[in-house]
Design an enzyme around this catalytic site. Structure first.
Site, PDB file in Angstrom:
ATOM      1  N   GLU A 175       0.864  -1.166  -0.086  1.00  0.00           N
ATOM      2  CA  GLU A 175      -0.091   0.126  -0.063  1.00  0.00           C
ATOM      3  C   GLU A 175       0.935   1.291   0.128  1.00  0.00           C
ATOM      4  O   GLU A 175       2.089   1.056   0.436  1.00  0.00           O
ATOM      5  CB  GLU A 175      -0.941   0.168   1.175  1.00  0.00           C
ATOM      6  N   LYS A 190      -3.748 -11.910  12.078  1.00  0.00           N
ATOM      7  CA  LYS A 190      -3.833 -13.036  11.588  1.00  0.00           C
ATOM      8  C   LYS A 190      -3.215 -14.098  12.452  1.00  0.00           C
ATOM      9  O   LYS A 190      -3.992 -15.424  12.534  1.00  0.00           O
ATOM     10  CB  LYS A 190      -2.992 -13.228   9.977  1.00  0.00           C
ATOM     11  N   GLY A 287      -5.013 -10.018  -2.721  1.00  0.00           N
ATOM     12  CA  GLY A 287      -5.440  -9.827  -4.052  1.00  0.00           C
ATOM     13  C   GLY A 287      -7.074 -10.159  -4.030  1.00  0.00           C
ATOM     14  O   GLY A 287      -7.687 -10.646  -3.622  1.00  0.00           O
TER      15      GLY A 287
HETATM   16  N1  NAP Z   1      -7.328  -6.487  -0.697  1.00  0.00           N
HETATM   17  C1  NAP Z   1      -7.091  -7.564  -0.404  1.00  0.00           C
HETATM   18  O1  NAP Z   1      -6.124  -8.175  -0.946  1.00  0.00           O
HETATM   19  C2  NAP Z   1      -7.497  -8.331   0.971  1.00  0.00           C
HETATM   20  C3  NAP Z   1      -7.185  -9.746   1.135  1.00  0.00           C
HETATM   21  C4  NAP Z   1      -7.478 -10.162   2.235  1.00  0.00           C
HETATM   22  C5  NAP Z   1      -8.480  -9.606   3.054  1.00  0.00           C
HETATM   23  N2  NAP Z   1      -8.826  -8.366   2.835  1.00  0.00           N
HETATM   24  C6  NAP Z   1      -9.890  -7.612   3.804  1.00  0.00           C
HETATM   25  O2  NAP Z   1     -11.027  -7.530   2.947  1.00  0.00           O
HETATM   26  C7  NAP Z   1     -11.667  -6.220   3.451  1.00  0.00           C
HETATM   27  C8  NAP Z   1     -11.913  -5.194   2.476  1.00  0.00           C
HETATM   28  O3  NAP Z   1     -10.487  -4.892   1.849  1.00  0.00           O
HETATM   29  P1  NAP Z   1     -10.312  -4.251   0.480  1.00  0.00           P
HETATM   30  O4  NAP Z   1      -9.053  -4.269   0.180  1.00  0.00           O
HETATM   31  O5  NAP Z   1     -11.457  -4.575  -0.638  1.00  0.00           O
HETATM   32  O6  NAP Z   1     -10.733  -2.797   0.747  1.00  0.00           O
HETATM   33  P2  NAP Z   1     -11.359  -1.427   0.108  1.00  0.00           P
HETATM   34  O7  NAP Z   1     -10.805  -1.617  -1.297  1.00  0.00           O
HETATM   35  O8  NAP Z   1     -10.627  -0.230   0.673  1.00  0.00           O
HETATM   36  O9  NAP Z   1     -12.748  -1.363  -0.029  1.00  0.00           O
HETATM   37  C9  NAP Z   1     -13.563  -1.001   1.020  1.00  0.00           C
HETATM   38  C10 NAP Z   1     -15.025  -1.023   0.898  1.00  0.00           C
HETATM   39  O10 NAP Z   1     -15.887  -0.994   1.924  1.00  0.00           O
HETATM   40  C11 NAP Z   1     -16.623   0.313   1.833  1.00  0.00           C
HETATM   41  N3  NAP Z   1     -16.482   1.075   3.243  1.00  0.00           N
HETATM   42  C12 NAP Z   1     -15.489   1.275   3.865  1.00  0.00           C
HETATM   43  N4  NAP Z   1     -15.828   1.975   5.163  1.00  0.00           N
HETATM   44  C13 NAP Z   1     -17.394   1.734   5.034  1.00  0.00           C
HETATM   45  C14 NAP Z   1     -18.437   2.530   5.499  1.00  0.00           C
HETATM   46  N5  NAP Z   1     -17.850   3.374   6.925  1.00  0.00           N
HETATM   47  N6  NAP Z   1     -19.582   2.694   5.434  1.00  0.00           N
HETATM   48  C15 NAP Z   1     -19.929   2.085   4.275  1.00  0.00           C
HETATM   49  N7  NAP Z   1     -18.837   1.488   3.463  1.00  0.00           N
HETATM   50  C16 NAP Z   1     -17.702   1.594   3.621  1.00  0.00           C
HETATM   51  C17 NAP Z   1     -15.709   1.310   0.963  1.00  0.00           C
HETATM   52  O11 NAP Z   1     -16.694   2.286   0.286  1.00  0.00           O
HETATM   53  P3  NAP Z   1     -16.276   3.328  -0.824  1.00  0.00           P
HETATM   54  O12 NAP Z   1     -16.353   2.627  -2.156  1.00  0.00           O
HETATM   55  O13 NAP Z   1     -17.525   4.187  -0.731  1.00  0.00           O
HETATM   56  O14 NAP Z   1     -15.207   3.909  -0.172  1.00  0.00           O
HETATM   57  C18 NAP Z   1     -15.423   0.421  -0.181  1.00  0.00           C
HETATM   58  O15 NAP Z   1     -16.256   0.164  -1.186  1.00  0.00           O
HETATM   59  C19 NAP Z   1     -10.530  -5.520   4.583  1.00  0.00           C
HETATM   60  O16 NAP Z   1     -11.192  -6.233   5.804  1.00  0.00           O
HETATM   61  C20 NAP Z   1      -9.354  -6.251   4.337  1.00  0.00           C
HETATM   62  O17 NAP Z   1      -8.272  -6.651   5.452  1.00  0.00           O
HETATM   63  C21 NAP Z   1      -8.510  -7.627   1.746  1.00  0.00           C
END
Ligand code: NAP
Length: 407
Positions: A175, A190, A287
């Site tokens: 990030e 984790k 991912g």
């Molecule tokens: N990215 C990965 O590779 C990965 C892997 C394993 C686990 N995870 C887990 O999966 C989860 C999501 O990760 P991500 O990477 O997909 O995150 P992200 O790209 O930042 O997406 C977060 C989403 O949640 C929404 N959101 C956040 N706060 C909110 C609120 N207060 N009210 C309503 N909507 C809200 C955001 O809305 P907006 O679109 O309006 O901002 C966005 O659509 C996390 O817990 C992360 O630890 C991620």
């Protein structure tokens, strides 16, 4: 026409958008296998959707919004309303897992979270189901792909930590703000979840000690190569002296350890139990599409009940002082008696030397040692005494060595 199963999606970012796409792509196949067709009933983000209406329209809630609130309140409300919940939120589970699992049990619904640890690597399912009958003694994991990529790159190309981090950011493996990854906090969350499942005892992220990789140098990598060691950010959860230890820190591994060959952004988890010796699971640790695949797997499992929600059956103490082997790096004045004095102090501390490499650097010398296992407090007390010696040119640096090999 098969029955439908309605899924309310909280979050439409990296994982949420990939999940929505995958669900549409796989819906026919899932309907053919299960006789039930999963459909997206709605999406909640910061700018669209309303939670109560979405809940009313859903049989299951997928929480991929991240953070603690409102994810926690929404997950609890969904379960109270009798909905299954699937989450990939390691932070939430490592801080509020007990509250969430208790609610799942009380409401008689499923709380599934395969995507929260090691992405698509099915370690949660294996611990909860396949190894439910095994007495797990220890778990070692490479559970953060960002740091594994950085360390692999430093070893491969001799790059500095800063250069390897920049490269990881350019490739999308890190990030813009990599703090949680490089400090070990992401891995700590984790490991708290894995320890909770493996030992059936409450473990939260506050009980996990963690160190990151910011202090690792290209030199460490070069010396490690000479000693036949590879350097990884390792999460450990193990039974010790009637309690457990859960920690994350950089550690050297000998080539025969199953985690030694896990390179790049990959994750891997090694589980040890007397009945099974050792198994290692590895694969992409993060991912969007990969995590979405783990989330969809959980959704399908929840569509076809039952699955158990884990209850704690123990209350094991967290043991702070554990036994470890160490790598010790020192820069000293190159004169007679130096090595003997250091060896004497280490001996007095109870540490015994497994191997030594010495390099001349003009008037100074670099001494790199690998020590046999010793309690951490005894070893660090010895290191502190060495740090005070007049011929030391900089503070000695110590990194743990995992000295198991499964060959
Ligand atoms: N990215 C990965 O590779 C990965 C892997 C394993 C686990 N995870 C887990 O999966 C989860 C999501 O990760 P991500 O990477 O997909 O995150 P992200 O790209 O930042 O997406 C977060 C989403 O949640 C929404 N959101 C956040 N706060 C909110 C609120 N207060 N009210 C309503 N909507 C809200 C955001 O809305 P907006 O679109 O309006 O901002 C966005 O659509 C996390 O817990 C992360 O630890 C991620």
């Amino acid at each position: 026409m098969p029955d439908t199963f309605r899924i309310g999606l909280l979050g439409h970012g990296t994982v949420g958008a990939a999940f929505a796409e995958l669900l549409e792509e796989r819906a026919d196949a899932i309907a053919a296998i299960t006789g039930i067709r999963p459909v997206l009933s709605g999406v909640l983000t910061r700018s669209r959707g309303e939670f109560t209406a979405l809940l009313d329209d859903s049989d299951l809630i997928v929480e991929v919004m991240g953070g603690i609130e409102p994810a926690r309140s929404h997950a609890l409300a969904a379960m109270r309303a009798g909905r299954h919940v699937v989450s990939a939120n390691k932070l939430l589970l490592s801080q509020h897992g007990e509250e969430l699992w208790a609610q799942a049990r009380e409401s008689g619904v499923q709380l599934r979270f395969e995507g929260a640890v090691a992405g698509v690597v099915p370690v949660i399912r294996v611990l909860q189901e396949s190894l439910a009958g095994a007495h797990v003694e220890r778990i070692h994991g490479i559970v953060n792909g960002t740091t594994n990529y950085i360390l692999s790159e430093m070893r491969r190309s001799g790059a500095s930590y800063a250069d390897a981090l920049r490269q990881a950011q350019e490739l999308g493996y890190a990030e813009a703000d990599p703090t949680d990854d490089v400090t070990g906090r992401d891995a700590a969350a984790k490991m708290a979840i894995l320890a909770r499942l493996a030992f059936s005892t409450p473990v939260s992220i506050d009980q996990v000690t963690y160190e990151g990789i910011e202090q690792i140098t290209a030199d460490d990598m070069a010396h490690a190569d000479e000693l036949g060691l590879g350097l990884k950010l390792i999460g450990t959860a193990e039974r010790v002296e009637g309690g457990i230890s859960v920690r994350v820190h950089p550690a050297f591994l000998y080539g025969g350890h199953p985690l030694a060959s896990v390179d790049g952004p990959f994750n891997a988890v090694t589980i040890e139990a007397p009945a099974i010796t050792e198994i290692t699971l590895s694969g992409p640790g993060a991912g969007g599409p990969q995590t979405a695949s783990a989330v969809l797997g959980d959704v399908i499992s929840a569509m076809i009940p039952p699955a158990s929600t884990p209850e704690t059956i123990d209350s094991l103490p967290i043991v702070a002082d554990v036994v470890s082997a160490f790598y010790l790096h020192m820069e000293v004045e190159d004169r007679p008696g130096v090595l003997a004095r250091i060896a004497e102090i280490l001996g007095e501390s109870g540490a015994s030397i497994r191997s030594v490499v010495q390099h001349g650097m003009g008037d100074n010398a670099r001494l790199v040692m690998v020590m046999h296992p010793i309690t951490e407090s005894s070893f660090y007390a010895g290191v502190e005494r060495i740090a005070q010696l007049p011929f030391l040119r900089s503070r000695p640096r110590a990194i743990r060595v995992i000295d198991e090999e499964f060959m």
